[in-house]
Structures are given as C-alpha cells and as structure tokens.
Design a protein around this motif. Structure first.
Motif, PDB file in Angstrom:
ATOM      1  N   GLU A 149       8.738 -35.997 -21.712  1.00 55.09           N
ATOM      2  CA  GLU A 149       8.045 -37.164 -22.280  1.00 55.09           C
ATOM      3  C   GLU A 149       8.663 -37.460 -23.651  1.00 55.09           C
ATOM      4  O   GLU A 149       8.756 -36.558 -24.492  1.00 55.09           O
ATOM      5  N   VAL A 151       8.182 -39.350 -27.106  1.00 53.47           N
ATOM      6  CA  VAL A 151       7.013 -39.855 -27.820  1.00 53.47           C
ATOM      7  C   VAL A 151       7.394 -40.295 -29.237  1.00 53.47           C
ATOM      8  O   VAL A 151       7.309 -39.504 -30.190  1.00 53.47           O
ATOM      9  N   ILE A 177      10.168 -40.069 -19.480  1.00 55.47           N
ATOM     10  CA  ILE A 177       9.226 -41.183 -19.434  1.00 55.47           C
ATOM     11  C   ILE A 177       8.801 -41.479 -20.870  1.00 55.47           C
ATOM     12  O   ILE A 177       8.836 -40.597 -21.736  1.00 55.47           O
ATOM     13  N   ASP A 178       8.429 -42.733 -21.116  1.00 57.62           N
ATOM     14  CA  ASP A 178       8.041 -43.153 -22.471  1.00 57.62           C
ATOM     15  C   ASP A 178       6.528 -43.078 -22.612  1.00 57.62           C
ATOM     16  O   ASP A 178       5.802 -43.525 -21.724  1.00 57.62           O
ATOM     17  N   CYS A 179       6.065 -42.535 -23.732  1.00 59.97           N
ATOM     18  CA  CYS A 179       4.623 -42.390 -23.953  1.00 59.97           C
ATOM     19  C   CYS A 179       4.273 -42.905 -25.336  1.00 59.97           C
ATOM     20  O   CYS A 179       5.054 -42.783 -26.270  1.00 59.97           O
ATOM     21  N   GLN A 180       3.047 -43.409 -25.464  1.00 63.76           N
ATOM     22  CA  GLN A 180       2.514 -43.739 -26.782  1.00 63.76           C
ATOM     23  C   GLN A 180       2.146 -42.440 -27.501  1.00 63.76           C
ATOM     24  O   GLN A 180       1.868 -41.428 -26.862  1.00 63.76           O
ATOM     25  N   ARG A 182      -0.291 -40.702 -28.540  1.00 59.10           N
ATOM     26  CA  ARG A 182      -1.718 -40.370 -28.438  1.00 59.10           C
ATOM     27  C   ARG A 182      -1.802 -38.930 -27.969  1.00 59.10           C
ATOM     28  O   ARG A 182      -1.005 -38.519 -27.109  1.00 59.10           O
ATOM     29  N   PHE A 185      -0.369 -37.288 -24.651  1.00 61.45           N
ATOM     30  CA  PHE A 185       0.632 -38.183 -24.042  1.00 61.45           C
ATOM     31  C   PHE A 185       0.178 -38.580 -22.638  1.00 61.45           C
ATOM     32  O   PHE A 185      -1.005 -38.845 -22.451  1.00 61.45           O
ATOM     33  N   VAL A 186       1.063 -38.601 -21.647  1.00 54.83           N
ATOM     34  CA  VAL A 186       0.616 -39.015 -20.302  1.00 54.83           C
ATOM     35  C   VAL A 186       0.123 -37.803 -19.497  1.00 54.83           C
ATOM     36  O   VAL A 186      -1.019 -37.749 -19.038  1.00 54.83           O
ATOM     37  N   VAL A 187       0.974 -36.799 -19.361  1.00 58.62           N
ATOM     38  CA  VAL A 187       0.690 -35.758 -18.367  1.00 58.62           C
ATOM     39  C   VAL A 187      -0.497 -34.884 -18.781  1.00 58.62           C
ATOM     40  O   VAL A 187      -1.414 -34.658 -17.989  1.00 58.62           O
ATOM     41  N   LEU A 190      -4.032 -36.235 -18.506  1.00 63.40           N
ATOM     42  CA  LEU A 190      -4.591 -36.208 -17.147  1.00 63.40           C
ATOM     43  C   LEU A 190      -4.798 -34.775 -16.646  1.00 63.40           C
ATOM     44  O   LEU A 190      -5.779 -34.464 -15.980  1.00 63.40           O
TER      45      LEU A 190
END
Ligand code: NAI
Length: 281
Positions: A149, A151, A177-180, A182, A185-187, A190
């Motif tokens: 990721e 970031v 992958i691109d993430c904001q 926060r 992040f993405v993974v 979740l």
C-alpha cells in the motif's frame, strides 16, 4: 534507487531487507542492540536458506552478501530510501523520524514508514522534509505477498510517490495500491475488525478457535482462519493496530477485546513467542 536502509529487523524489516537484497540492492538493516541485530541476521539467514532450498534464489550467500546489519543509526546516512519497520508505537516512530531527518544526507532521499496504522502525516511533520515522507506498507510474509500500500500524506510530493511506486513495482516486483492517509489504510481497516470479531466470538465461548478458523477456511475459502492470522501478524501488533484505528475513528468495532489485551500482557504474542491462540513448536 539501489541503496536501501531498513530500520528494525523484526518480522517485517527482515522481510523488506530480504526482498530488496534479492532484487540486487545494497541493504543496511539497523537494529536497536546487539541481541536484536543477531536475531535479525538469524531470521534473514533462515529465510534465505529456505528460499535457496526451494530453488527461488541461486545463492543465499550472495544475497546475504548485499545485507549489513548494524546497531548505529548513522549507517543510514548515505541511503536513497529508508524504510522504518520498528514497533508499532507512535512515540517511538516520531522519535526515529526526527533522528532520520538529521542523519540522512541526500536531499531527495525517501523516508518511508511500514506502519500499519499510524497516520503518515504524524511522521512527516516532525521532519524538515514532509514532502519526502510516505507510507510504504508491505504485507507479511514480505517475500511471499505481492501487495504494497502506498500512502502519501497531504504533504507528500507527487515525485516522492512516483519514485516510491517505481521502487516497489519495478525494482522489487511488488504490486501497489494507492491509499488515503487514514489509520489502517485499505487492508487493515477491513481486516482488523474481522480479526477482532473472531477474538470476541472465541472469548464469548461461541465456538472453539479451531472451529472458527476451519469455518473461514472451508466456508469462505480463506487461506487461513482469523485467529491463526492474528498469531502470524503478532498479537502485540494486532492490538496496536486496533488501538490506532480506535483512536482515529472511535468506532466500537475497532476496540481491542479484553482477551487480546490479557494475552499481550501475558506475552502470548503468537508465532513469534511460540504461543498465541495456538501453540507452535
Ligand atoms: P517486530 O516486533 O517483529 O519487529 C520490530 C523490530 O524493531 C524489533 O526487532 C525491534 O528490536 C526493532 N526496533 C524497535 N525499536 C527500534 C529502534 N529504535 N531502532 C531500530 N530497531 C528498533 O514487529 P513487526 O511485525 O516487524 O512490525 C514492524 C512494523 O511493521 C510495525 O509498524 C507494524 O505495524 C508493521 N507491519 C507489521 C505487519 C505484521 O504482520 N506483523 C504487517 C505489515 C506491517
């Protein structure tokens, strides 16, 4: 970029050092003391020997020859990219980024963090070069999992993001992958609530650890169940990531359940200490 430093040679740092050296790069790993440096080197040797035995690399010795393990942070001074992979502790990472800012000489060097959940902005703003601070978040085990990721914080320059992407994709052969910026992040945003739900289910006596894990493996085609995955990640890291997510979003689903807290207090951290939800040889 051919000239890499990894600060922290634990589970993740040794993996990042390994993939970098396997890609032909010159790597310095910095650990906090001699014992930790010895442990990092042992981890690298074992992993590279396994890779050689499986025919994934020609020579473990050649790859090891491109890695130096040091205990003096000054060894990162000449590096083009520094990846921080120390414990998931905001105060420790903030302190390290201040020191890296003073030590790393190249004005365009990239200062990256492998943090799972701490906002990159918090690390960028303590340096004089927040445009060059970025999250480059690898996945465990690093030699196996393809994802990274990327970031950037609000202050990270497009050039830093582009050079980081080129490094992980073209040099290391990973997929980004691109993430904001926060927490989680993405993974992990979740995955962690999913793992915490499994711990709550186990803690409540609803089902055994084995049955929870078998349920997800056999019924949802996961390669391993959530409790085995928590043991692999490390329960201390799982708890730290949950706390960062909770701090950021204040959602109950991110709150670490009492059993996770007690297991960390007891030193039952999963695979790395030989016992977590399961016992390891
Ligand atoms: P770990 O506990 O295996 O390794 C941390 C290492 O950092 C230890 O070897 C420790 O001696 C060293 N260290 C601590 N302070 C240091 C300092 N000031 N200077 C040099 N070395 C220092 O932890 P792990 O799992 O490798 O995690 C490292 C980072 O990677 C954390 O930010 C974590 O959130 C992140 N991460 C962890 C993943 C996992 O599955 N465990 C996955 C992706 C990211």
């Amino acid at each position: 970029m051919k000239n890499v430093a990894v600060v922290g040679g634990g589970l993740m740092g040794s993996g990042i050092a390994e993939v970098s050296a396997r890609a032909g790069q010159d790597v310095v790993v910095v650990e906090s003391n001699d014992d930790a440096a010895k442990a990092a080197l042992g981890r690298l040797e074992r992993s590279l020997e396994r890779a050689e035995a499986k025919g994934k690399i020609n020579s473990a010795a050649d790859v090891l020859g491109r890695i130096r393990v040091e205990t003096d942070l000054g060894a990162v001074g000449d590096r083009e990219v520094v990846v921080e992979a120390i414990v998931e502790d905001e105060a420790a990472k903030v302190d390290l980024f201040k020191r890296l800012d003073a030590i790393v000489e190249a004005p365009d060097a990239i200062l990256a963090s492998n943090t799972s959940s701490i906002p990159i902005m918090k690390l960028g703003v303590v340096t004089s070069r927040p445009t060059q601070v970025i999250g480059i978040h690898f996945f465990n085990p690093v030699p196996v999992l393809q994802l990274v990721e990327l970031v950037p914080s609000l202050l990270t320059s497009e050039d830093t993001t582009a050079r980081s992407r080129a490094w992980v994709e073209s040099s290391l052969g990973k997929q980004a992958i691109d993430c904001q910026d926060r927490a989680g992040f993405v993974v992990n945003a979740l995955l962690i609530p999913f793992i915490l739900s499994a711990i709550r289910m186990y803690e409540s006596g609803f089902a055994s650890a084995e049955d929870i894990d078998r349920g997800l493996v056999l019924g949802a085609a996961h390669p391993q169940g959530p409790l085995a995955l928590a043991d692999l990640i490390g329960l201390d890291t799982t708890k730290a990531v949950a706390e960062s997510l909770y701090e950021e979003f204040k959602e109950p689903l991110y709150a670490a359940p009492p059993l996770l807290q007690r297991m960390v207090d007891a030193g039952l951290l999963g695979r790395k200490t030989g016992r977590g939800f399961y016992t390891y040889g």
